[in-house]
Design a protein around this motif. Structure first.
Motif, PDB file in Angstrom:
ATOM      1  N   VAL A 149       3.070   5.266  -9.146  1.00 37.58           N
ATOM      2  CA  VAL A 149       2.897   6.542  -8.192  1.00 37.58           C
ATOM      3  C   VAL A 149       2.563   7.916  -8.684  1.00 37.58           C
ATOM      4  O   VAL A 149       1.859   8.479  -8.153  1.00 37.58           O
ATOM      5  N   ALA A 150       3.148   7.946 -10.068  1.00 34.31           N
ATOM      6  CA  ALA A 150       2.981   9.414 -10.478  1.00 34.31           C
ATOM      7  C   ALA A 150       1.532   9.474 -10.796  1.00 34.31           C
ATOM      8  O   ALA A 150       0.755  10.413 -10.644  1.00 34.31           O
ATOM      9  N   ARG A 151       0.897   8.490 -11.534  1.00 35.21           N
ATOM     10  CA  ARG A 151      -0.565   8.268 -11.978  1.00 35.21           C
ATOM     11  C   ARG A 151      -1.475   8.481 -10.518  1.00 35.21           C
ATOM     12  O   ARG A 151      -2.526   9.289 -10.506  1.00 35.21           O
ATOM     13  N   PHE A 152      -0.932   7.890  -9.590  1.00 35.52           N
ATOM     14  CA  PHE A 152      -1.924   7.873  -8.245  1.00 35.52           C
ATOM     15  C   PHE A 152      -1.878   9.558  -7.704  1.00 35.52           C
ATOM     16  O   PHE A 152      -2.788   9.868  -7.205  1.00 35.52           O
ATOM     17  N   ALA A 193      -4.809  11.483   2.380  1.00 35.94           N
ATOM     18  CA  ALA A 193      -5.172  11.895   1.106  1.00 35.94           C
ATOM     19  C   ALA A 193      -5.388  10.847   0.149  1.00 35.94           C
ATOM     20  O   ALA A 193      -6.261  10.883  -1.007  1.00 35.94           O
ATOM     21  N   GLY A 194      -4.991   9.708   0.489  1.00 34.99           N
ATOM     22  CA  GLY A 194      -5.310   8.415  -0.625  1.00 34.99           C
ATOM     23  C   GLY A 194      -4.429   7.207  -0.055  1.00 34.99           C
ATOM     24  O   GLY A 194      -3.135   7.500   0.410  1.00 34.99           O
ATOM     25  N   ILE A 195      -4.818   5.959  -0.446  1.00 38.28           N
ATOM     26  CA  ILE A 195      -3.970   4.880  -0.243  1.00 38.28           C
ATOM     27  C   ILE A 195      -4.161   4.009  -1.356  1.00 38.28           C
ATOM     28  O   ILE A 195      -5.201   3.445  -1.773  1.00 38.28           O
ATOM     29  N   GLU A 196      -3.158   3.952  -2.222  1.00 39.02           N
ATOM     30  CA  GLU A 196      -3.033   2.857  -3.292  1.00 39.02           C
ATOM     31  C   GLU A 196      -2.529   1.539  -2.933  1.00 39.02           C
ATOM     32  O   GLU A 196      -1.610   1.126  -2.212  1.00 39.02           O
ATOM     33  N   ASP A 236     -10.672  -7.196  -2.333  1.00 42.29           N
ATOM     34  CA  ASP A 236     -11.321  -7.150  -0.769  1.00 42.29           C
ATOM     35  C   ASP A 236     -10.411  -6.201   0.047  1.00 42.29           C
ATOM     36  O   ASP A 236     -10.945  -5.678   0.859  1.00 42.29           O
ATOM     37  N   ALA A 237      -9.092  -6.430  -0.093  1.00 40.47           N
ATOM     38  CA  ALA A 237      -8.115  -5.483   0.612  1.00 40.47           C
ATOM     39  C   ALA A 237      -8.339  -3.918   0.142  1.00 40.47           C
ATOM     40  O   ALA A 237      -8.372  -3.130   1.070  1.00 40.47           O
ATOM     41  N   GLU A 238      -8.870  -3.829  -0.947  1.00 34.11           N
ATOM     42  CA  GLU A 238      -8.841  -2.407  -1.593  1.00 34.11           C
ATOM     43  C   GLU A 238     -10.250  -1.942  -0.880  1.00 34.11           C
ATOM     44  O   GLU A 238     -10.231  -0.561  -0.264  1.00 34.11           O
ATOM     45  N   GLU A 239     -11.112  -2.675  -0.923  1.00 37.15           N
ATOM     46  CA  GLU A 239     -12.606  -2.304  -0.230  1.00 37.15           C
ATOM     47  C   GLU A 239     -12.319  -2.057   1.287  1.00 37.15           C
ATOM     48  O   GLU A 239     -12.751  -0.995   1.721  1.00 37.15           O
ATOM     49  N   LYS A 240     -11.619  -2.846   1.979  1.00 33.33           N
ATOM     50  CA  LYS A 240     -11.635  -2.715   3.421  1.00 33.33           C
ATOM     51  C   LYS A 240     -10.619  -1.617   3.871  1.00 33.33           C
ATOM     52  O   LYS A 240     -10.829  -0.719   4.835  1.00 33.33           O
ATOM     53  N   THR A 288       0.800  -1.345  -0.020  1.00 35.86           N
ATOM     54  CA  THR A 288       0.085   0.087  -0.048  1.00 35.86           C
ATOM     55  C   THR A 288       0.957   1.148  -0.099  1.00 35.86           C
ATOM     56  O   THR A 288       1.940   1.543   0.788  1.00 35.86           O
ATOM     57  N   LEU A 289       0.397   2.407  -0.796  1.00 36.31           N
ATOM     58  CA  LEU A 289       1.198   3.479  -0.944  1.00 36.31           C
ATOM     59  C   LEU A 289       0.236   4.316  -0.093  1.00 36.31           C
ATOM     60  O   LEU A 289      -0.709   4.801  -0.627  1.00 36.31           O
ATOM     61  N   ASN A 290       0.755   4.933   1.171  1.00 36.17           N
ATOM     62  CA  ASN A 290      -0.182   5.810   1.971  1.00 36.17           C
ATOM     63  C   ASN A 290       0.349   7.164   1.701  1.00 36.17           C
ATOM     64  O   ASN A 290       1.738   7.639   1.879  1.00 36.17           O
TER      65      ASN A 290
END
Length: 271
Positions: free
Chosen positions: A128-131, A115-118, A205-209, A103-105
């Motif tokens: 990373v740049a697209r995120f 701000a977001g978690i990829e 499932d990981a993305e949703e939680k 995960t990129l926090n």
């Protein structure tokens, strides 16, 4: 005709033993292998060992050390407003089938708002740049981002992205994660409250939680240091104060005009 006939003894046994030792100790050079042979009771000239060592192509491939991208190494100033400074870092965990994901926090250092978690199996510099572009569509671009010296952050893709959008990448000193304390504190809460509390069946499932936890963290988790305000409330208060603050007074400018008559009436006395 007279030809020279080599009287060099057969090196088959030495070659076999060198290959066996090189397979067992792949990072040993010819001197270390020769010392191993000596300890086993075999005596050979160093030049002979080196010759056979080179003929068998047993040379150790030197590992090139990746240099961290050169960047400023100065103390961080306290952020003054939203999007003044972000910080980001990677955290890893495992799925039910044993696959590792990352995960990129991304954190706003002023409001401590996530701000977001990829989430992904692999997150290279291009992703990373697209995120960051996706997050900037909603929040705008920051003035600077604090990162460590990982290969994703020192990549050419992220360097070009930062140059294109006028964002300064602040690299911490290697081996000093305390210089990126904001994201390190967030990562500890993220692991303790989210990763360690859920069983991830799949990547979806990981993305949703994780996204559900991120929203709850921003909107419902108060922070003692902020007077028990949530990160979203701190961000909203900062935006409201910026909108209500009066514009900075303009500096009056006075132009000194001289007419043609005044300029002609001036006299210059020269002694």
């Amino acid at each position: 005709m007279v030809r020279y006939q080599s009287r060099r003894p057969d090196d088959g046994e030495l070659r076999r033993r060198l290959n066996d030792l090189a397979l067992r100790f792949p990072r040993y050079g010819y001197r270390q292998l020769g010392d191993r042979l000596r300890r086993q009771g075999t005596r050979h000239n160093w030049k002979k060992i080196y010759r056979v060592y080179c003929e068998e192509e047993l040379q150790v491939r030197r590992r090139k050390k990746k240099r961290a991208r050169g960047g400023p190494r100065r103390p961080l100033a306290t952020p003054s407003t939203i999007n003044d400074r972000w910080s980001m870092d990677f955290v890893s965990d495992y799925l039910q089938d044993g696959r590792r994901f990352r995960t990129l926090n991304l954190l706003d250092d002023f409001s401590s708002e996530s701000a977001g978690i990829e989430v992904g199996i692999s997150i290279p510099g291009e992703r990373v740049a697209r995120f960051l572009d996706m997050v900037a569509l909603e929040r705008g671009y920051p003035n600077s981002i604090v990162v460590d010296n990982g290969p994703e952050f020192t990549s050419r893709a992220l360097d070009q992205w930062a140059y294109k959008h006028g964002v300064e990448l602040h690299f911490i000193e290697p081996g000093k994660p305390n210089q990126n304390a904001f994201i390190e504190s967030f990562n500890s809460r993220f692991r303790d409250e989210c990763l360690n509390e859920h069983w991830f069946v799949s990547l979806a499932d990981a993305e949703e939680k994780i996204e559900a936890w991120r929203i709850d963290y921003n909107e419902n988790r108060g922070r003692k240091v902020a007077g028990w305000k949530t990160p979203a409330e701190v961000a909203a208060a900062a935006v409201s104060s910026e909108l209500q603050s009066p514009p900075a007074p303009s500096v009056p400018t006075t132009a000194i005009m001289t007419t043609a008559e005044e300029s002609t009436n001036r006299t210059l006395t020269v002694d």
